[in-house]
Design a protein around this motif. Structure first.
Motif, PDB file in Angstrom:
ATOM      1  N   THR A   1      11.950 -15.035   2.506  1.00 30.76           N
ATOM      2  CA  THR A   1      12.197 -13.632   2.141  1.00 30.76           C
ATOM      3  C   THR A   1      10.927 -12.788   2.203  1.00 30.76           C
ATOM      4  OG1 THR A   1      11.866 -14.126  -0.211  1.00 30.76           O
ATOM      5  CG2 THR A   1      14.127 -14.259   0.640  1.00 30.76           C
ATOM      6  N   VAL A   2       9.802 -13.402   2.522  1.00 31.79           N
ATOM      7  CA  VAL A   2       8.539 -12.672   2.648  1.00 31.79           C
ATOM      8  C   VAL A   2       8.633 -11.728   3.845  1.00 31.79           C
ATOM      9  CG1 VAL A   2       6.063 -12.898   3.137  1.00 31.79           C
ATOM     10  CG2 VAL A   2       7.179 -14.481   1.559  1.00 31.79           C
ATOM     11  N   LEU A   3       8.119 -10.514   3.675  1.00 30.67           N
ATOM     12  CA  LEU A   3       8.096  -9.533   4.748  1.00 30.67           C
ATOM     13  C   LEU A   3       6.686  -9.412   5.321  1.00 30.67           C
ATOM     14  CD1 LEU A   3      10.207  -6.480   3.483  1.00 30.67           C
ATOM     15  CD2 LEU A   3      10.926  -8.342   4.993  1.00 30.67           C
ATOM     16  N   SER A   4       6.623  -9.253   6.628  1.00 30.61           N
ATOM     17  CA  SER A   4       5.369  -8.949   7.313  1.00 30.61           C
ATOM     18  C   SER A   4       5.441  -7.515   7.799  1.00 30.61           C
ATOM     19  CB  SER A   4       5.178  -9.899   8.507  1.00 30.61           C
ATOM     20  OG  SER A   4       4.066  -9.510   9.302  1.00 30.61           O
ATOM     21  N   THR A   5       4.528  -6.674   7.322  1.00 28.22           N
ATOM     22  CA  THR A   5       4.489  -5.271   7.722  1.00 28.22           C
ATOM     23  C   THR A   5       3.068  -4.912   8.145  1.00 28.22           C
ATOM     24  OG1 THR A   5       3.994  -4.446   5.494  1.00 28.22           O
ATOM     25  CG2 THR A   5       6.328  -4.699   6.075  1.00 28.22           C
ATOM     26  N   ALA A   6       2.920  -3.714   8.682  1.00 30.13           N
ATOM     27  CA  ALA A   6       1.602  -3.267   9.134  1.00 30.13           C
ATOM     28  C   ALA A   6       1.439  -1.793   8.840  1.00 30.13           C
ATOM     29  CB  ALA A   6       1.431  -3.537  10.635  1.00 30.13           C
ATOM     30  N   ALA A   7       0.198  -1.334   8.907  1.00 27.99           N
ATOM     31  CA  ALA A   7      -0.101   0.075   8.648  1.00 27.99           C
ATOM     32  C   ALA A   7      -1.373   0.458   9.378  1.00 27.99           C
ATOM     33  CB  ALA A   7      -0.269   0.313   7.148  1.00 27.99           C
ATOM     34  N   HIS A   8      -1.533   1.756   9.596  1.00 24.41           N
ATOM     35  CA  HIS A   8      -2.827   2.240  10.060  1.00 24.41           C
ATOM     36  C   HIS A   8      -3.155   3.525   9.303  1.00 24.41           C
ATOM     37  CE1 HIS A   8      -2.121   5.863  12.603  1.00 24.41           C
ATOM     38  NE2 HIS A   8      -0.938   5.333  12.873  1.00 24.41           N
ATOM     39  N   PRO A   9      -4.430   3.782   9.044  1.00 26.79           N
ATOM     40  CA  PRO A   9      -4.815   4.886   8.162  1.00 26.79           C
ATOM     41  C   PRO A   9      -4.947   6.232   8.839  1.00 26.79           C
ATOM     42  CG  PRO A   9      -6.757   3.672   8.782  1.00 26.79           C
ATOM     43  CD  PRO A   9      -5.592   2.938   9.401  1.00 26.79           C
TER      44      PRO A   9
ATOM     45  N   VAL B   1       4.907  -1.418  -0.599  1.00 23.13           N
ATOM     46  CA  VAL B   1       5.884  -1.301  -1.692  1.00 23.13           C
ATOM     47  C   VAL B   1       7.146  -0.517  -1.338  1.00 23.13           C
ATOM     48  CG1 VAL B   1       4.017  -1.429  -3.390  1.00 23.13           C
ATOM     49  CG2 VAL B   1       4.913   0.817  -2.706  1.00 23.13           C
ATOM     50  N   ALA B   2       7.116   0.271  -0.283  1.00 21.08           N
ATOM     51  CA  ALA B   2       8.276   1.108   0.036  1.00 21.08           C
ATOM     52  C   ALA B   2       9.386   0.291   0.686  1.00 21.08           C
ATOM     53  CB  ALA B   2       7.863   2.260   0.951  1.00 21.08           C
ATOM     54  N   ASP B   3      10.548   0.910   0.793  1.00 22.03           N
ATOM     55  CA  ASP B   3      11.699   0.266   1.423  1.00 22.03           C
ATOM     56  C   ASP B   3      11.539   0.382   2.935  1.00 22.03           C
ATOM     57  OD1 ASP B   3      14.105  -0.850   2.066  1.00 22.03           O
ATOM     58  OD2 ASP B   3      15.317   0.863   1.425  1.00 22.03           O
ATOM     59  N   VAL B   4      10.815  -0.574   3.517  1.00 21.99           N
ATOM     60  CA  VAL B   4      10.557  -0.562   4.954  1.00 21.99           C
ATOM     61  C   VAL B   4      11.166  -1.816   5.575  1.00 21.99           C
ATOM     62  CG1 VAL B   4       8.445   0.790   4.697  1.00 21.99           C
ATOM     63  CG2 VAL B   4       8.319  -1.707   4.689  1.00 21.99           C
ATOM     64  N   PRO B   5      11.518  -1.761   6.851  1.00 29.97           N
ATOM     65  CA  PRO B   5      12.125  -2.925   7.492  1.00 29.97           C
ATOM     66  C   PRO B   5      11.117  -4.017   7.771  1.00 29.97           C
ATOM     67  CG  PRO B   5      11.778  -1.191   9.098  1.00 29.97           C
ATOM     68  CD  PRO B   5      11.432  -0.595   7.757  1.00 29.97           C
ATOM     69  N   ALA B   6      11.620  -5.213   7.966  1.00 31.63           N
ATOM     70  CA  ALA B   6      10.765  -6.335   8.356  1.00 31.63           C
ATOM     71  C   ALA B   6      10.023  -5.975   9.631  1.00 31.63           C
ATOM     72  CB  ALA B   6      11.615  -7.581   8.576  1.00 31.63           C
ATOM     73  N   GLY B   7       8.718  -6.196   9.645  1.00 32.64           N
ATOM     74  CA  GLY B   7       7.904  -5.854  10.801  1.00 32.64           C
ATOM     75  C   GLY B   7       7.575  -4.387  10.917  1.00 32.64           C
ATOM     76  N   GLY B   8       7.945  -3.575   9.902  1.00 34.67           N
ATOM     77  CA  GLY B   8       7.717  -2.140   9.956  1.00 34.67           C
ATOM     78  C   GLY B   8       6.245  -1.778  10.038  1.00 34.67           C
ATOM     79  N   TYR B   9       5.969  -0.642  10.665  1.00 34.48           N
ATOM     80  CA  TYR B   9       4.605  -0.175  10.890  1.00 34.48           C
ATOM     81  C   TYR B   9       4.497   1.248  10.355  1.00 34.48           C
ATOM     82  CZ  TYR B   9       0.343   0.820  13.711  1.00 34.48           C
ATOM     83  OH  TYR B   9      -0.932   1.148  14.141  1.00 34.48           O
ATOM     84  N   ALA B  10       3.572   1.475   9.437  1.00 38.54           N
ATOM     85  CA  ALA B  10       3.428   2.774   8.788  1.00 38.54           C
ATOM     86  C   ALA B  10       2.139   3.456   9.220  1.00 38.54           C
ATOM     87  CB  ALA B  10       3.432   2.609   7.269  1.00 38.54           C
ATOM     88  N   GLY B  11       2.190   4.772   9.290  1.00 40.92           N
ATOM     89  CA  GLY B  11       1.009   5.553   9.624  1.00 40.92           C
ATOM     90  C   GLY B  11       1.205   6.989   9.185  1.00 40.92           C
TER      91      GLY B  11
ATOM     92  N   THR C   1      10.303  13.791   3.459  1.00 36.33           N
ATOM     93  CA  THR C   1       9.973  12.955   2.312  1.00 36.33           C
ATOM     94  C   THR C   1       8.491  12.626   2.313  1.00 36.33           C
ATOM     95  OG1 THR C   1      12.178  11.977   2.341  1.00 36.33           O
ATOM     96  CG2 THR C   1      10.462  10.786   1.167  1.00 36.33           C
ATOM     97  N   THR C   2       7.878  12.724   1.163  1.00 36.21           N
ATOM     98  CA  THR C   2       6.463  12.378   1.040  1.00 36.21           C
ATOM     99  C   THR C   2       6.310  11.143   0.169  1.00 36.21           C
ATOM    100  OG1 THR C   2       6.186  13.811  -0.878  1.00 36.21           O
ATOM    101  CG2 THR C   2       5.765  14.773   1.307  1.00 36.21           C
ATOM    102  N   PHE C   3       5.141  10.530   0.265  1.00 38.98           N
ATOM    103  CA  PHE C   3       4.835   9.352  -0.536  1.00 38.98           C
ATOM    104  C   PHE C   3       3.404   9.496  -1.023  1.00 38.98           C
ATOM    105  CE2 PHE C   3       2.883   5.189  -0.995  1.00 38.98           C
ATOM    106  CZ  PHE C   3       3.810   4.482  -1.748  1.00 38.98           C
ATOM    107  N   THR C   4       3.206   9.399  -2.339  1.00 40.06           N
ATOM    108  CA  THR C   4       1.867   9.485  -2.913  1.00 40.06           C
ATOM    109  C   THR C   4       1.629   8.270  -3.797  1.00 40.06           C
ATOM    110  OG1 THR C   4       2.544  10.644  -4.927  1.00 40.06           O
ATOM    111  CG2 THR C   4       2.100  11.994  -2.965  1.00 40.06           C
ATOM    112  N   ALA C   5       0.370   8.066  -4.166  1.00 38.10           N
ATOM    113  CA  ALA C   5       0.027   6.942  -5.033  1.00 38.10           C
ATOM    114  C   ALA C   5       0.733   7.045  -6.375  1.00 38.10           C
ATOM    115  CB  ALA C   5      -1.485   6.882  -5.229  1.00 38.10           C
ATOM    116  N   ALA C   6       1.044   8.266  -6.811  1.00 41.18           N
ATOM    117  CA  ALA C   6       1.738   8.446  -8.080  1.00 41.18           C
ATOM    118  C   ALA C   6       3.142   7.853  -8.051  1.00 41.18           C
ATOM    119  CB  ALA C   6       1.804   9.931  -8.424  1.00 41.18           C
ATOM    120  N   GLU C   7       3.689   7.679  -6.850  1.00 44.95           N
ATOM    121  CA  GLU C   7       5.041   7.148  -6.711  1.00 44.95           C
ATOM    122  C   GLU C   7       5.095   5.636  -6.629  1.00 44.95           C
ATOM    123  OE1 GLU C   7       7.315   9.459  -3.698  1.00 44.95           O
ATOM    124  OE2 GLU C   7       5.587  10.793  -3.788  1.00 44.95           O
ATOM    125  N   LEU C   8       3.941   4.983  -6.730  1.00 46.05           N
ATOM    126  CA  LEU C   8       3.947   3.522  -6.756  1.00 46.05           C
ATOM    127  C   LEU C   8       4.734   3.030  -7.965  1.00 46.05           C
ATOM    128  CD1 LEU C   8       0.202   2.757  -5.927  1.00 46.05           C
ATOM    129  CD2 LEU C   8       2.164   2.151  -4.507  1.00 46.05           C
TER     130      LEU C   8
END
Length: 302
Positions: free
Chosen positions: A188-196, A241-251, A2-9
């Motif tokens: 209900t606020v989620l805290s998530t993280a990411a790295h580029p 914006v994606a369906d990620v779990p609480a505390g999820g980390y994306a990269g 599965t891919t995710f692009t800005a067009a899918e926002l």
């Protein structure tokens, strides 16, 4: 895969997004993408002139406001003046391996800006946040340690990369402890993280101008391998914006998480240390004078 692009926002009309450091790099790319989808995007930047230049390149509802994360008085002023509901707060601004410097409050510049400034901002805005808090970390967190005995590098020789890794580890520990507190408070606020991953941004421009020959060579060698700031922003957008779990980390999903489509990724054992995260939170409250505003959660046993 599965891919995710800005067009899918999704369509973001009616939603407000605050992005720190949105005048350049992945922050600017994220702001551009979210504004194009109809969001009201607040560019929280240290330099208003640069923020306005960046906003002029975008289409949509843009609001440029001054925020200097290296000055807690500026952080407080921003929070006092911005009273609108916030759907997404993106803690993006950061410094990477500059020479030794101090914030207006005397903290080591990277720890004070990358972690403490965002720690204070998030807690001050939290009563009006109704969606997510996304904090941008780095793969460098894996070599980080929290030097509680000398957080501000006052008693040991300064090592810029070690200080950077400390601040990025702090970002992930903050993300985890914030989520724990939100969950216990019934929010209900989620805290998530990411790295580029490895993104071609202006974050390390000073290396070519001020760094050693070794650093200049590293910059020249890494640049061809880096992905664009637009691609570097995708993990941040995914975490927002994606369906990620609480505390999820994306990269990035590619080799060594350097580039590629965003996905959920792992973090170091140290970054998963709940007791360390709680200790850092307590110290951060003491240093900034800002506390979690939704009630104090119980202390968990290790």
């Amino acid at each position: 895969m599965t891919t995710f692009t800005a067009a899918e926002l999704p369509v973001m009309t009616g939603r407000t997004v605050v992005i720190t450091g949105a005048n350049s790099g992945i922050g600017r790319a994220a702001a551009h993408a979210l504004a194009a989808k109809g969001a009201r995007v607040v560019l929280a930047v240290r330099d208003l002139a640069k923020g306005r230049v960046a906003a002029a390149t975008m289409t949509g509802d843009l609001d440029v406001r001054r925020l200097d994360l290296a000055d807690l008085a500026s952080v407080r002023a921003f929070a006092q003046e911005f009273t609108d509901p916030v759907d997404i707060l993106i803690n993006n601004a950061g410094l990477m391996i500059p020479p030794l410097g101090r914030t207006a409050d005397g903290f080591e510049l990277q720890f004070g800006t990358n972690h403490l400034g965002h720690f204070a901002l998030t807690n001050l805005l939290l009563p009006q946040i109704r969606g997510r808090v996304v904090t941008v970390s780095s793969n460098a967190h894996r070599t980080g340690r929290i030097g509680f005995d000398d957080l501000n590098w006052e008693r040991r020789p300064y090592r810029a990369m070690s200080a950077y890794a400390q601040s990025k580890l702090a970002n992930l520990l903050f993300t985890a402890e914030l989520q724990r507190r939100l969950t216990e408070a019934g929010s209900t606020v989620l805290s998530t993280a990411a790295h580029p991953g490895l993104a071609a941004t202006h974050l390390v421009d000073h290396l070519s101008a001020e760094g050693s020959l070794r650093r200049r060579l590293q910059t020249l060698l890494l640049t061809p391998l880096a992905q664009s700031e637009q691609d570097g922003a995708l993990p941040t957008l995914f975490a927002a914006v994606a369906d990620v779990p609480a505390g999820g980390y994306a990269g990035p999903s590619g080799l060594l998480q350097g580039r590629g489509a965003p996905k959920l990724v792992g973090r170091s054992k140290t970054a998963r240390d709940a007791a360390l995260a709680r200790r850092l939170w307590t110290v951060s409250e003491e240093l900034t004078g800002v506390a979690f505003p939704l009630g104090q959660p119980t202390t968990l046993t290790s």
